[in-house]
Write an enzyme that holds these catalytic residues in place. Structure first.
Site, PDB file in Angstrom:
ATOM      1  N   PRO A   1      42.028  43.319  23.524  1.00  0.00           N
ATOM      2  CA  PRO A   1      43.206  44.188  23.420  1.00  0.00           C
ATOM      3  C   PRO A   1      43.645  44.633  24.823  1.00  0.00           C
ATOM      4  O   PRO A   1      42.785  45.000  25.629  1.00  0.00           O
ATOM      5  CB  PRO A   1      42.720  45.383  22.602  1.00  0.00           C
ATOM      6  CG  PRO A   1      41.366  45.060  22.129  1.00  0.00           C
ATOM      7  CD  PRO A   1      40.836  43.884  22.895  1.00  0.00           C
TER       8      PRO A   1
ATOM      9  N   GLY B   1      40.823  49.434  28.020  1.00  0.00           N
ATOM     10  CA  GLY B   1      39.518  49.726  28.612  1.00  0.00           C
ATOM     11  C   GLY B   1      38.504  48.620  28.471  1.00  0.00           C
ATOM     12  O   GLY B   1      37.313  48.820  28.707  1.00  0.00           O
TER      13      GLY B   1
ATOM     14  N   GLY C   1      38.888  45.490  29.977  1.00  0.00           N
ATOM     15  CA  GLY C   1      38.973  44.542  31.092  1.00  0.00           C
ATOM     16  C   GLY C   1      40.011  43.446  30.927  1.00  0.00           C
ATOM     17  O   GLY C   1      39.934  42.403  31.583  1.00  0.00           O
TER      18      GLY C   1
ATOM     19  N   ALA D   1      40.397  39.927  33.098  1.00  0.00           N
ATOM     20  CA  ALA D   1      40.053  38.687  32.389  1.00  0.00           C
ATOM     21  C   ALA D   1      41.235  37.713  32.374  1.00  0.00           C
ATOM     22  O   ALA D   1      41.036  36.491  32.479  1.00  0.00           O
ATOM     23  CB  ALA D   1      39.608  39.009  30.963  1.00  0.00           C
TER      24      ALA D   1
ATOM     25  N   ASP E   1      35.407  45.826  37.024  1.00  0.00           N
ATOM     26  CA  ASP E   1      35.870  44.914  35.963  1.00  0.00           C
ATOM     27  C   ASP E   1      35.808  43.474  36.455  1.00  0.00           C
ATOM     28  O   ASP E   1      35.248  42.594  35.803  1.00  0.00           O
ATOM     29  CB  ASP E   1      37.328  45.222  35.569  1.00  0.00           C
ATOM     30  CG  ASP E   1      37.451  46.519  34.788  1.00  0.00           C
ATOM     31  OD1 ASP E   1      36.480  47.279  34.765  1.00  0.00           O
ATOM     32  OD2 ASP E   1      38.533  46.755  34.208  1.00  0.00           O
TER      33      ASP E   1
HETATM   34  O1  PMV Z   1      40.390  50.655  31.781  1.00  0.00           O
HETATM   35  P1  PMV Z   1      39.654  49.586  32.471  1.00  0.00           P
HETATM   36  O2  PMV Z   1      39.046  48.576  31.589  1.00  0.00           O
HETATM   37  O3  PMV Z   1      40.465  48.909  33.536  1.00  0.00           O
HETATM   38  O4  PMV Z   1      38.421  50.275  33.251  1.00  0.00           O
HETATM   39  C1  PMV Z   1      38.695  51.118  34.334  1.00  0.00           C
HETATM   40  C2  PMV Z   1      37.467  51.723  34.958  1.00  0.00           C
HETATM   41  C3  PMV Z   1      37.805  52.857  35.952  1.00  0.00           C
HETATM   42  O5  PMV Z   1      36.548  53.288  36.465  1.00  0.00           O
HETATM   43  C4  PMV Z   1      38.474  54.018  35.254  1.00  0.00           C
HETATM   44  C5  PMV Z   1      38.682  52.386  37.092  1.00  0.00           C
HETATM   45  C6  PMV Z   1      38.002  51.459  38.074  1.00  0.00           C
HETATM   46  O6  PMV Z   1      38.741  50.836  38.855  1.00  0.00           O
HETATM   47  O7  PMV Z   1      36.785  51.382  38.105  1.00  0.00           O
END
Ligand code: PMV
Length: 313
Positions: A97, A101, A103, A107, A148
């Site tokens: 999705p 959150g 990645g 990806a 990520d």
């Molecule tokens: O929301 P995502 O899957 O891109 O995860 C972000 C993680 C954070 O720590 C909030 C940002 C980062 O760059 O590490």
């Protein structure tokens, strides 16, 4: 030599502990999440480059701002390999999705870059793949920690500290992980910016929260290596409480966390950028994980995945 067709893939990731504080140099733990993945199919055509993805279908040159990260890496790969930006079509299919959150943006970049290298008959090192993906991530996220990209490229559990050598680690944890999608998207870039503003405005209050989140990730690694799911669960729930204080949770996430805990999960928290997106819950048995997953779906989660800590079951 250019191929007629090539496919590149990239899997999802789950941050178990340390999101947001990882941006400030604190450790974080992330695992690959192969239940979800992106596939980029590159096909030989004649003429201008075309793209087909969830946000856009048409000439690459007309791609909207929203997919500037992907457009930029496509151009960069072609330039690096000294090829022409023409005569191919890229189709991107994903079960990760987006803006949730898990990645998705990294990806998509990883799958696209791998696909293009294969299409042009070239190989790529992981270091170069990480550098190219981070070009896209900087456009999408502003100031990404890089966690990520690293976990998605390496496809291994990582204890990650920004700017430090990657530290893959092994654990055998007798526990099951639920990942639940709230059904709403959110922009990690905004959440990261707002956390920064909070810290700048009131460092006395918010710096200790960042420090504690880092300490929780450190203790989480030990709990995972020592097969201590109860300790890991407690750390996760505490991390959620702190992330909520940093303003990156919301009502939906808090509700799904509460439902998980009320129904016997060892711990639960948001994962990734927050403000929507996804949450995770740790359970001692597969049956318990399935029971809690059904409760989450009943109470509004849009989709759930149950895995043996990121490994398909
Ligand atoms: O929301 P995502 O899957 O891109 O995860 C972000 C993680 C954070 O720590 C909030 C940002 C980062 O760059 O590490």
């Amino acid at each position: 030599m250019t191929n007629r067709e090539a496919i590149g893939t990239g899997i999802g990731k789950i941050i178990l502990l340390g999101e947001h504080s990882v941006v400030y140099g604190k450790p974080a733990i992330a695992i690959p999440f192969s239940n979800t993945k992106v596939e980029a199919i590159i096909k030989k055509t004649n003429g201008d480059v075309t793209l087909d993805c969830v946000f856009f279908r048409g000439l690459l040159s007309n791609a909207p701002e929203r997919i500037l990260g992907t457009k930029t890496v496509i151009e960069k790969v072609v330039e690096d390999l000294d090829k022409e930006l023409r005569d191919f079509h890229i189709e991107i299919n994903s079960t990760i999705p987006y803006e949730s959150g898990m990645g998705s943006s990294a990806a998509v970049a990883v799958a696209t870059i791998r696909g293009l290298y294969r299409f042009f008959g070239e190989s790529i090192t992981n270091d170069r793949l990480i550098d190219l993906t981070n070009i896209s991530e900087k456009i999408v996220h502003g100031n990404p920690s890089g966690i990520d990209t690293s976990v998605i490229v390496m496809e291994t559990n990582l204890y990650y500290v920004k700017g430090k050598q990657l530290d893959p680690f092994h654990f055998k944890l007798d526990a099951y992980l639920i990942v639940a999608h709230t059904g709403s998207q959110s922009q990690t870039k905004d959440a990261v910016r707002d956390v920064r503003l909070l810290i700048e405005k009131n460092p006395k209050k918010y710096r200790p929260i960042i420090d504690e989140l880092g300490n929780i990730a450190y203790r989480g690694k030990m709990a995972m290596e020592g097969n201590n799911p109860i300790e890991l669960g407690n750390l996760m729930t505490r991390a959620h409480f702190l992330l909520d204080k940093l303003s990156v949770s919301n009502e939906k996430l808090n509700k799904l966390v509460d439902i998980s805990l009320d129904n016997g999960a060892l711990g639960a928290k948001l994962t990734g950028g927050g403000r929507g997106g996804s949450m995770i819950a740790l359970c001692s048995t597969k049956d318990e994980a399935k029971y809690i997953s059904n409760k989450l779906l009943d109470k509004g989660a849009k989709k759930v995945w149950v895995s043996n800590m990121g490994v398909d079951i």
